[in-house]
Design a protein around this motif. Structure first.
Motif, PDB file in Angstrom:
ATOM      1  N   ALA A  97       0.831  -1.208   0.000  1.00 46.40           N
ATOM      2  CA  ALA A  97       0.000   0.000   0.000  1.00 46.40           C
ATOM      3  C   ALA A  97       0.865   1.257   0.000  1.00 46.40           C
ATOM      4  CB  ALA A  97      -0.927  -0.010   1.214  1.00 46.40           C
ATOM      5  N   ALA A  98       1.898   1.255   0.848  1.00 47.05           N
ATOM      6  CA  ALA A  98       2.804   2.410   0.903  1.00 47.05           C
ATOM      7  C   ALA A  98       3.557   2.571  -0.419  1.00 47.05           C
ATOM      8  CB  ALA A  98       3.792   2.242   2.058  1.00 47.05           C
ATOM      9  N   GLY A  99       3.930   1.445  -1.024  1.00 43.29           N
ATOM     10  CA  GLY A  99       4.645   1.480  -2.299  1.00 43.29           C
ATOM     11  C   GLY A  99       3.793   2.057  -3.417  1.00 43.29           C
ATOM     12  N   LEU A 100       2.519   1.691  -3.444  1.00 44.14           N
ATOM     13  CA  LEU A 100       1.615   2.223  -4.467  1.00 44.14           C
ATOM     14  C   LEU A 100       1.443   3.734  -4.301  1.00 44.14           C
ATOM     15  CD1 LEU A 100      -1.120  -0.569  -4.485  1.00 44.14           C
ATOM     16  CD2 LEU A 100       0.480  -0.044  -6.339  1.00 44.14           C
ATOM     17  N   TRP A 101       1.292   4.186  -3.069  1.00 50.50           N
ATOM     18  CA  TRP A 101       1.132   5.613  -2.817  1.00 50.50           C
ATOM     19  C   TRP A 101       2.388   6.383  -3.246  1.00 50.50           C
ATOM     20  CZ3 TRP A 101       3.519   9.362   0.204  1.00 50.50           C
ATOM     21  CH2 TRP A 101       2.796  10.557   0.386  1.00 50.50           C
ATOM     22  N   THR A 102       3.567   5.843  -2.875  1.00 55.35           N
ATOM     23  CA  THR A 102       4.823   6.499  -3.237  1.00 55.35           C
ATOM     24  C   THR A 102       5.026   6.506  -4.748  1.00 55.35           C
ATOM     25  OG1 THR A 102       5.788   5.746  -1.138  1.00 55.35           O
ATOM     26  CG2 THR A 102       7.321   6.530  -2.814  1.00 55.35           C
ATOM     27  N   THR A 103       4.661   5.407  -5.399  1.00 52.43           N
ATOM     28  CA  THR A 103       4.793   5.325  -6.854  1.00 52.43           C
ATOM     29  C   THR A 103       3.891   6.351  -7.540  1.00 52.43           C
ATOM     30  OG1 THR A 103       5.290   2.961  -6.690  1.00 52.43           O
ATOM     31  CG2 THR A 103       4.646   3.787  -8.852  1.00 52.43           C
ATOM     32  N   ALA A 104       2.701   6.572  -6.989  1.00 51.90           N
ATOM     33  CA  ALA A 104       1.820   7.605  -7.537  1.00 51.90           C
ATOM     34  C   ALA A 104       2.459   8.987  -7.402  1.00 51.90           C
ATOM     35  CB  ALA A 104       0.472   7.575  -6.826  1.00 51.90           C
ATOM     36  N   CYS A 105       3.094   9.228  -6.267  1.00 50.90           N
ATOM     37  CA  CYS A 105       3.781  10.514  -6.057  1.00 50.90           C
ATOM     38  C   CYS A 105       4.937  10.677  -7.042  1.00 50.90           C
ATOM     39  CB  CYS A 105       4.306  10.598  -4.623  1.00 50.90           C
ATOM     40  SG  CYS A 105       2.999  10.675  -3.377  1.00 50.90           S
ATOM     41  N   ILE A 106       5.633   9.586  -7.325  1.00 54.17           N
ATOM     42  CA  ILE A 106       6.713   9.633  -8.325  1.00 54.17           C
ATOM     43  C   ILE A 106       6.134   9.988  -9.692  1.00 54.17           C
ATOM     44  CG2 ILE A 106       8.387   8.201  -9.587  1.00 54.17           C
ATOM     45  CD1 ILE A 106       8.854   6.661  -6.957  1.00 54.17           C
ATOM     46  N   GLY A 107       4.994   9.400 -10.015  1.00 52.75           N
ATOM     47  CA  GLY A 107       4.336   9.706 -11.282  1.00 52.75           C
ATOM     48  C   GLY A 107       3.966  11.179 -11.398  1.00 52.75           C
ATOM     49  N   ALA A 109       5.518  13.647  -9.945  1.00 51.56           N
ATOM     50  CA  ALA A 109       6.770  14.387 -10.152  1.00 51.56           C
ATOM     51  C   ALA A 109       7.212  14.299 -11.614  1.00 51.56           C
ATOM     52  CB  ALA A 109       7.855  13.835  -9.231  1.00 51.56           C
ATOM     53  N   ILE A 110       7.071  13.116 -12.195  1.00 56.65           N
ATOM     54  CA  ILE A 110       7.429  12.953 -13.613  1.00 56.65           C
ATOM     55  C   ILE A 110       6.527  13.818 -14.484  1.00 56.65           C
ATOM     56  CG2 ILE A 110       7.500  11.328 -15.554  1.00 56.65           C
ATOM     57  CD1 ILE A 110       8.148   9.122 -13.495  1.00 56.65           C
ATOM     58  N   GLY A 111       5.233  13.810 -14.189  1.00 53.67           N
ATOM     59  CA  GLY A 111       4.277  14.554 -14.985  1.00 53.67           C
ATOM     60  C   GLY A 111       4.542  16.046 -15.007  1.00 53.67           C
ATOM     61  N   ILE A 112       5.009  16.606 -13.901  1.00 54.30           N
ATOM     62  CA  ILE A 112       5.262  18.040 -13.834  1.00 54.30           C
ATOM     63  C   ILE A 112       6.650  18.395 -14.370  1.00 54.30           C
ATOM     64  CG2 ILE A 112       6.288  18.213 -11.537  1.00 54.30           C
ATOM     65  CD1 ILE A 112       3.529  20.457 -13.053  1.00 54.30           C
ATOM     66  N   GLY A 113       7.449  17.346 -14.682  1.00 54.47           N
ATOM     67  CA  GLY A 113       8.768  17.583 -15.245  1.00 54.47           C
ATOM     68  C   GLY A 113       9.911  17.512 -14.264  1.00 54.47           C
ATOM     69  N   TYR A 114       9.621  17.146 -13.009  1.00 58.21           N
ATOM     70  CA  TYR A 114      10.669  17.023 -11.989  1.00 58.21           C
ATOM     71  C   TYR A 114      11.275  15.618 -12.069  1.00 58.21           C
ATOM     72  CZ  TYR A 114      12.835  17.396  -7.334  1.00 58.21           C
ATOM     73  OH  TYR A 114      13.722  17.422  -6.276  1.00 58.21           O
ATOM     74  N   THR A 115      11.928  15.335 -13.181  1.00 60.58           N
ATOM     75  CA  THR A 115      12.419  13.987 -13.450  1.00 60.58           C
ATOM     76  C   THR A 115      13.573  13.578 -12.534  1.00 60.58           C
ATOM     77  OG1 THR A 115      13.814  14.887 -15.210  1.00 60.58           O
ATOM     78  CG2 THR A 115      11.679  13.993 -15.859  1.00 60.58           C
ATOM     79  N   SER A 116      14.431  14.530 -12.175  1.00 63.30           N
ATOM     80  CA  SER A 116      15.553  14.179 -11.293  1.00 63.30           C
ATOM     81  C   SER A 116      15.039  13.714  -9.939  1.00 63.30           C
ATOM     82  CB  SER A 116      16.487  15.382 -11.113  1.00 63.30           C
ATOM     83  OG  SER A 116      15.792  16.491 -10.562  1.00 63.30           O
ATOM     84  N   GLY A 117      14.007  14.388  -9.412  1.00 62.39           N
ATOM     85  CA  GLY A 117      13.413  13.969  -8.143  1.00 62.39           C
ATOM     86  C   GLY A 117      12.733  12.625  -8.259  1.00 62.39           C
ATOM     87  N   ALA A 118      12.061  12.385  -9.388  1.00 59.66           N
ATOM     88  CA  ALA A 118      11.367  11.115  -9.598  1.00 59.66           C
ATOM     89  C   ALA A 118      12.345   9.953  -9.663  1.00 59.66           C
ATOM     90  CB  ALA A 118      10.536  11.180 -10.878  1.00 59.66           C
ATOM     91  N   ILE A 119      13.452  10.149 -10.393  1.00 53.69           N
ATOM     92  CA  ILE A 119      14.456   9.086 -10.511  1.00 53.69           C
ATOM     93  C   ILE A 119      15.111   8.827  -9.162  1.00 53.69           C
ATOM     94  CG2 ILE A 119      16.685   8.486 -11.541  1.00 53.69           C
ATOM     95  CD1 ILE A 119      15.774  10.056 -14.044  1.00 53.69           C
ATOM     96  N   ALA A 120      15.449   9.912  -8.445  1.00 53.54           N
ATOM     97  CA  ALA A 120      16.057   9.754  -7.119  1.00 53.54           C
ATOM     98  C   ALA A 120      15.113   9.021  -6.165  1.00 53.54           C
ATOM     99  CB  ALA A 120      16.420  11.127  -6.548  1.00 53.54           C
ATOM    100  N   ALA A 121      13.819   9.363  -6.232  1.00 54.84           N
ATOM    101  CA  ALA A 121      12.828   8.697  -5.375  1.00 54.84           C
ATOM    102  C   ALA A 121      12.687   7.229  -5.753  1.00 54.84           C
ATOM    103  CB  ALA A 121      11.477   9.400  -5.490  1.00 54.84           C
ATOM    104  N   GLY A 122      12.712   6.935  -7.068  1.00 58.33           N
ATOM    105  CA  GLY A 122      12.620   5.549  -7.515  1.00 58.33           C
ATOM    106  C   GLY A 122      13.773   4.710  -7.001  1.00 58.33           C
ATOM    107  N   VAL A 123      14.979   5.253  -7.072  1.00 57.55           N
ATOM    108  CA  VAL A 123      16.162   4.545  -6.560  1.00 57.55           C
ATOM    109  C   VAL A 123      16.049   4.354  -5.044  1.00 57.55           C
ATOM    110  CG1 VAL A 123      18.660   4.691  -6.215  1.00 57.55           C
ATOM    111  CG2 VAL A 123      17.668   5.335  -8.423  1.00 57.55           C
TER     112      VAL A 123
END
Length: 223
Positions: A97-107, A109-123
């Motif tokens: 459940a926590a992973g799904l919520w975090t993955t949505a937040c990563i999405g 960040a990607i959508g708004i163009g904050y790709t560096s934050g999204a990649i860092a969060a994914g790692v």
């Protein structure tokens, strides 16, 4: 920046990759949400943020962040569906459940163009799932507490059973709470936290509790 087709495809592709990589880890561990679920959650959240940008640029109205805020709260409904309480009172699915919520937040960040934050969060999420599992296992081995779920044939036997458990050498009850039974023929369930001496383990205590006549079922609450 205008939401062009190239801009959109790039971000949706990145969302699919990052969400999919996290999902692969969960799928390998046979969790309820795997590669496809995580990818879709991340892609969907990305599309929501892209849609917010498109509306703003196309019609010069609206709040870019408003749709994203709905995703952050709304994804909780999907996460709750992955949390399951088994018949022995063990809770599964919290990490999913926590992973799904975090993955949505990563999405988002990607959508708004904050790709560096999204990649860092994914790692970071992958490190949490891979590395901290061993840290968590190590902590549990060193903390000498047993979190048990016990069911009794007779509701009147609660006092007797608690006294017998307290009488075990090196064992003391820290917390005891009653709950409706989950196993047939039981009258009452007990959530019990025991403090153990260093040389004792949950398996040792479970064997002793199983010898009590009024106990119908006992199991550790941890996976």
């Amino acid at each position: 920046m205008d939401v062009t087709i190239l801009y959109t495809v790039e971000r949706l592709a990145l969302a699919m990759v990052i969400g999919g990589v996290i999902g692969i880890d969960r799928q390998v561990k046979k969790r309820s949400a795997g590669f496809k679920t995580y990818s879709m959650v991340c892609v969907g959240a990305t599309l929501v943020m892209l849609t917010g940008q498109f509306i703003f640029h196309q019609y010069q109205v609206g709040d870019v962040a408003r749709l994203g805020a709905q995703v952050i709260s709304g994804i909780g409904f999907l996460g709750v569906g992955t949390i399951v309480t088994s018949t022995n009172n063990k809770v599964n699915g919290l990490t999913t459940a926590a992973g799904l919520w975090t993955t949505a937040c990563i999405g988002l960040a990607i959508g708004i163009g904050y790709t560096s934050g999204a990649i860092a969060a994914g790692v970071t999420v992958l490190l949490l799932l891979k590395v901290l599992k061993y840290v968590d296992d190590g902590i549990r081995k060193r903390i000498h507490y047993a979190d048990l779920y016990i069911e009794l044939f007779d509701v009147k036997a609660i006092s007797e059973v608690s006294q017998k458990i307290d009488s075990f050498q090196g064992v003391s009850i820290v917390f005891l709470d009653s709950t409706p039974p989950k196993v047939k023929n039981s009258q009452i369930g007990l959530n019990v936290i025991l403090k153990l001496k260093k040389e004792l383990r949950s398996a040792d205590v479970i064997k002793l509790i199983n010898q009590i006549d009024t106990v119908s079922f006992v199991h550790t609450s941890y996976p």
